[in-house]
Write a protein that holds these residues in place. Structure first.
Motif, mmCIF file in Angstrom:
data_model
loop_
_atom_site.group_PDB
_atom_site.id
_atom_site.type_symbol
_atom_site.label_atom_id
_atom_site.label_comp_id
_atom_site.label_asym_id
_atom_site.label_seq_id
_atom_site.Cartn_x
_atom_site.Cartn_y
_atom_site.Cartn_z
ATOM 1 N N ILE A 61 0.825 -1.215 0.000
ATOM 2 C CA ILE A 61 0.000 0.000 0.000
ATOM 3 C C ILE A 61 0.855 1.259 0.000
ATOM 4 N N GLU A 62 2.177 1.118 -0.051
ATOM 5 C CA GLU A 62 3.037 2.286 -0.220
ATOM 6 C C GLU A 62 2.885 2.789 -1.662
ATOM 7 N N TYR A 84 1.947 6.148 10.149
ATOM 8 C CA TYR A 84 1.259 6.152 8.866
ATOM 9 C C TYR A 84 -0.185 5.674 9.061
ATOM 10 N N GLN A 110 -4.377 7.438 3.369
ATOM 11 C CA GLN A 110 -4.070 8.733 2.769
ATOM 12 C C GLN A 110 -4.537 8.803 1.317
ATOM 13 N N VAL A 133 -3.535 3.679 8.293
ATOM 14 C CA VAL A 133 -3.928 2.458 7.586
ATOM 15 C C VAL A 133 -5.292 2.001 8.091
ATOM 16 N N PHE A 179 3.454 6.431 0.840
ATOM 17 C CA PHE A 179 2.766 7.500 1.547
ATOM 18 C C PHE A 179 3.459 8.812 1.189
ATOM 19 N N ASN A 199 -4.524 2.153 2.309
ATOM 20 C CA ASN A 199 -3.768 3.357 2.617
ATOM 21 C C ASN A 199 -4.761 4.449 2.998
#
Length: 365
Positions: A225-226, A301, A322, A303, A228, A320
């Motif tokens: 899921i990177e 981060y 974000q 999640v 960010f 993610n």
């Protein structure tokens, strides 16, 4: 007795010696000839690469919690997986976002480093549900009942701890490369192979190389899921934890250094390798990557974790918080898979029959 310098052939690794007939160094194994000046340069490169490439990192990431900050936080522990979760004082009895089992209140929060930065959640629980539905769409072998939202056991917003590594890398890397040329005449086929020794030297900087600070969160899931966007990170404040959980790191900055070093060195070698072009074959001879100026930051981060259960098996998904990137494994309806296989086999057989029939009409068969 004086030490005798032994030279290794850069092409095959065999010991080479001076050939008085040709006045050059020659390898008796692959018959490659070398000028003395070339070997002396090669020897100098090897000496430089023998220098150590370890670095002492500045591990003063994070800071101390202020009493008024920690006073509003509580810690909860999962008796099943051992995970320790941090929440605000308003968080009631809940379940572990990692394994789904109940978590129990431990008491007043204490003992961990204060994060340097946090990336706040931009997407809410509704967006996480929508992300799951979108992830399920178009999956023809997915059991139909699995798409029912009633089977979502838990949706948890969790701040996952990360260590971010900054460093500069000075690299000296040698490569062994070859070029081949082939031709033929009326009697023979010929192959000419040229051998090259290549050197690459330079520096490259790295910023915010991430290493997951939680053993409960699978590294592969987080890396999927990177990335960010750190440009949206803000200095940490406990207010950002309201309504969410925060995973208390159980992998320290010191314990994360080895993985960070490996990622940085691998990226450096890959970048330098991309500059070696125009050869038929390239292999790494010697590699020295020396790191310096290293520093570490501690960041949280956002999640979303979604746990679903089907046929007694739990499936975990991550989004993610974000940018909405969504990942997770899905079950397969075995009956649908068998039907799909039968239909596919039948379609292939029908296609092959049709082609044969057309060829017969054309008189080819």
């Amino acid at each position: 007795m004086a030490n005798i310098q032994e030279y290794k052939c850069p092409c095959c690794g065999g010991a080479i010696a001076f050939d008085s007939t040709i006045q050059k160094m020659k390898c008796p194994y692959c018959d490659t000839e070398f000028e003395m000046e070339a070997l002396q340069g090669y020897d100098e490169v090897l000496k430089q690469q023998e220098q150590g490439d370890d670095m002492t990192w500045d591990t003063t990431a994070g800071g101390e919690w202020q009493d008024e900050e920690a006073g509003g936080l509580r810690t909860y522990q999962c008796k099943s997986c051992g995970g320790e979760i941090v929440g605000d004082e308003s968080m009631a009895a809940s379940s572990c976002p990692y394994c789904g089992n109940p978590i129990v209140l431990m008491g007043q929060f204490a003992g961990a480093l204060r994060p340097d930065y946090v990336i706040p959640f931009k997407l809410d629980k509704k967006a996480a549900k929508a992300g799951l539905m979108k992830h399920l769409n178009g999956k023809r072998l997915l059991p139909k009942i699995f798409k029912d939202q009633n089977h979502i056991d838990e949706i948890k917003g969790v701040y996952v701890p990360f260590w971010l590594f900054d460093a500069s890398a000075d690299a000296t890397i040698s490569y062994q490369a070859t070029k081949q040329r082939t031709w033929s005449d009326s009697s023979y086929d010929y192959t000419e192979t040229q051998y090259f020794m290549l050197n690459r030297c330079g520096s490259i900087g790295f910023e915010r190389v991430p290493v997951d600070g939680s053993t409960k969160m699978e590294d592969e899931l987080m890396e999927s899921i990177e990335p960010f966007d750190f440009d949206e990170a803000v200095p940490f404040q406990t207010a950002y934890l309201a309504g969410y959980m925060a995973d208390k790191y159980d992998v320290s900055a010191e314990e994360s250094i080895e993985r960070a070093n490996t990622r940085i060195k691998k990226s450096t070698e890959d970048h330098f390798r991309s500059t070696v072009k125009g050869y038929d074959d390239v292999s790494v001879g010697q590699s020295s990557v020396q790191l310096h100026g290293g520093s570490i930051k501690y960041v949280l981060y956002p999640v979303w974790l979604l746990n679903t259960t089907w046929n007694g098996k739990q499936y975990r998904f991550a989004m993610n918080g974000q940018n909405g990137k969504f990942v997770g494994d899905l079950p397969v309806d075995q009956g649908a898979a068998r039907r799909w296989m039968i239909l596919t086999t039948a379609a292939v057989a029908a296609g092959a029959y049709g082609i044969s029939w057309l060829l017969w009409l054309a008189g080819i068969l």
